[in-house]
Design a protein around this motif. Structure first.
Motif, short mmCIF file in Angstrom:
data_model
loop_
_atom_site.label_atom_id
_atom_site.label_comp_id
_atom_site.label_asym_id
_atom_site.label_seq_id
_atom_site.Cartn_x
_atom_site.Cartn_y
_atom_site.Cartn_z
N GLU A 185 0.82 -1.21 0.00
CA GLU A 185 0.00 0.00 0.00
C GLU A 185 0.85 1.26 0.00
O GLU A 185 0.36 2.35 0.30
N ARG A 186 2.12 1.12 -0.32
CA ARG A 186 3.00 2.28 -0.27
C ARG A 186 4.17 2.10 -1.24
O ARG A 186 4.39 1.01 -1.77
N ILE A 187 4.91 3.16 -1.43
CA ILE A 187 6.13 3.12 -2.23
C ILE A 187 7.31 3.26 -1.27
O ILE A 187 7.27 4.07 -0.33
N ILE A 188 8.35 2.46 -1.48
CA ILE A 188 9.52 2.49 -0.61
C ILE A 188 10.74 2.86 -1.44
O ILE A 188 11.06 2.19 -2.43
N ASN A 189 11.42 3.93 -1.03
CA ASN A 189 12.63 4.39 -1.73
C ASN A 189 13.76 4.60 -0.73
O ASN A 189 13.54 4.98 0.42
N ILE A 190 14.98 4.36 -1.20
CA ILE A 190 16.16 4.66 -0.38
C ILE A 190 16.49 6.14 -0.51
O ILE A 190 16.58 6.67 -1.62
N VAL A 191 16.66 6.82 0.62
CA VAL A 191 17.01 8.24 0.60
C VAL A 191 18.44 8.47 1.12
O VAL A 191 19.01 9.54 0.92
N ARG A 192 19.00 7.45 1.78
CA ARG A 192 20.36 7.59 2.29
C ARG A 192 20.95 6.20 2.47
O ARG A 192 20.28 5.30 2.95
N ARG A 193 22.22 6.08 2.11
CA ARG A 193 22.88 4.78 2.25
C ARG A 193 24.32 4.99 2.68
O ARG A 193 25.12 5.55 1.94
N PHE A 249 0.09 11.01 -3.25
CA PHE A 249 1.26 10.47 -2.58
C PHE A 249 1.60 11.35 -1.37
O PHE A 249 1.74 12.57 -1.51
N LYS A 250 1.73 10.71 -0.23
CA LYS A 250 1.99 11.44 1.00
C LYS A 250 3.08 10.72 1.80
O LYS A 250 2.97 9.53 2.06
N LYS A 251 4.11 11.51 2.17
CA LYS A 251 5.19 10.90 2.94
C LYS A 251 4.63 10.36 4.25
O LYS A 251 3.95 11.07 4.99
N GLU A 252 4.93 9.09 4.51
CA GLU A 252 4.40 8.42 5.69
C GLU A 252 5.39 8.51 6.84
O GLU A 252 5.06 8.96 7.94
N THR A 253 6.65 8.07 6.59
CA THR A 253 7.67 8.09 7.63
C THR A 253 9.00 7.66 7.03
O THR A 253 9.08 7.27 5.87
N PHE A 254 10.04 7.74 7.84
CA PHE A 254 11.35 7.20 7.47
C PHE A 254 11.62 5.95 8.30
O PHE A 254 11.29 5.89 9.49
N ASP A 262 26.92 1.42 7.21
CA ASP A 262 26.25 0.65 8.25
C ASP A 262 24.78 1.04 8.46
O ASP A 262 24.14 0.57 9.39
N LEU A 263 24.25 1.91 7.61
CA LEU A 263 22.88 2.37 7.78
C LEU A 263 22.24 2.68 6.44
O LEU A 263 22.86 3.28 5.56
N ILE A 264 20.98 2.24 6.28
CA ILE A 264 20.19 2.60 5.10
C ILE A 264 18.89 3.23 5.60
O ILE A 264 18.23 2.69 6.49
N VAL A 265 18.54 4.37 5.02
CA VAL A 265 17.31 5.06 5.40
C VAL A 265 16.33 4.96 4.23
O VAL A 265 16.66 5.31 3.09
N PHE A 266 15.13 4.48 4.54
CA PHE A 266 14.08 4.33 3.53
C PHE A 266 12.97 5.33 3.81
O PHE A 266 12.63 5.60 4.97
N GLN A 267 12.42 5.88 2.74
CA GLN A 267 11.22 6.71 2.87
C GLN A 267 10.01 5.88 2.48
O GLN A 267 9.97 5.29 1.40
N PHE A 268 9.05 5.80 3.38
CA PHE A 268 7.78 5.14 3.10
C PHE A 268 6.78 6.20 2.67
O PHE A 268 6.53 7.16 3.42
N THR A 269 6.25 6.04 1.47
CA THR A 269 5.30 7.01 0.92
C THR A 269 3.97 6.33 0.70
O THR A 269 3.87 5.36 -0.07
N LYS A 270 2.93 6.82 1.35
CA LYS A 270 1.59 6.25 1.22
C LYS A 270 0.99 6.69 -0.11
O LYS A 270 1.11 7.85 -0.50
#
Length: 227
Positions: A83-91, A117-122, A94-102
């Motif tokens: 139910e959302r789109i998942i993209n990598i915003v930082r890599r 499309f609405k940003k849900e969380t990181f 030792d850490l990967i940050v994903f943006q969850f977009t509803k």
């Protein structure tokens, strides 16, 4: 089912079994060039079940590699992105940050409907430990649960990759005939038996088709396969 139908089915079963036994007896007495193999990997299994099956047959457990947390989370995203789109915003290392977009459809009028499309969380994944952090507890728990499941779950393709790795580690004369079809020289029969028993423990099997010596068609096919 009537008695007459049962008798007919039983007679057909006996007839087929007799034909099978006759074919096997013919093959048993022949000297073989080798066998043509295909296999069925079986059902979805856990990593632990696969390791136990390999250990039971004396196979090299190193062929069944653990998934990295990054690979497992990539698989988890298949479920998390329903139910959302998942993209990598930082890599980082030792850490990967994903943006969850509803994503959702706006407007009740079909002619004016459009995706919103609405940003849900990181969501942050620590690659070394597999720890997930997120400001929204519900999403964090869902993502961590799915990641943990994918770390252990293995598919039929995973099992096939393990079998191919075992083949390549054991044989330098394996001949790839076609997609998923191999010719194995006769001196590897004992090893093929181990692979077959390993797969049967997982609900699969090896299909083995003997190629006897002295048959022009069989020897020509092997020669062409080598070429």
């Amino acid at each position: 089912m009537s008695t007459a139908t049962q008798k007919i089915k039983k007679a057909e079963h006996i007839k087929k079994a007799a034909k099978k036994d006759a074919i096997l007896k013919e093959v048993e007495g022949l000297e073989l060039l080798g066998e043509v193999l295909t296999w069925v990997p079986g059902n979805k299994r856990t990593y632990t079940e696969i390791l136990h099956a390999m250990k039971a047959e004396g196979l090299d457990e190193k062929a069944a590699k653990e998934l990295t947390h990054v690979s497992a989370f990539t698989r988890a995203c298949a479920k998390l992105s329903e139910e959302r789109i998942i993209n990598i915003v930082r890599r980082d290392s030792d850490l990967i940050v994903f943006q969850f977009t509803k994503q959702s459809l706006k407007d009740s009028n079909e002619e004016k409907k459009e995706w919103d499309f609405k940003k849900e969380t990181f969501v942050r994944l620590e690659t070394a430990t597999g720890t997930i952090s997120c400001k929204k507890d519900e999403i964090r728990e869902q993502a961590q649960t799915e990641l943990n499941r994918c770390m252990e779950a293995r598919t039929g393709n995973d099992i096939t990759n393990i079998v191919e790795t075992l083949f390549c580690g054991e044989m330098d004369d394996l001949i790839h005939m076609d997609s998923g079809v191999y010719f194995v020289p006769a001196h590897h029969r004992e090893f093929i038996g181990k692979i077959d028993r390993f797969l049967r423990r997982l609900g699969g099997r090896v299909n083995r088709f003997p190629v006897p010596k002295g048959t022009q068609v069989g020897e020509l096919s092997v020669q062409e396969g080598i070429t």
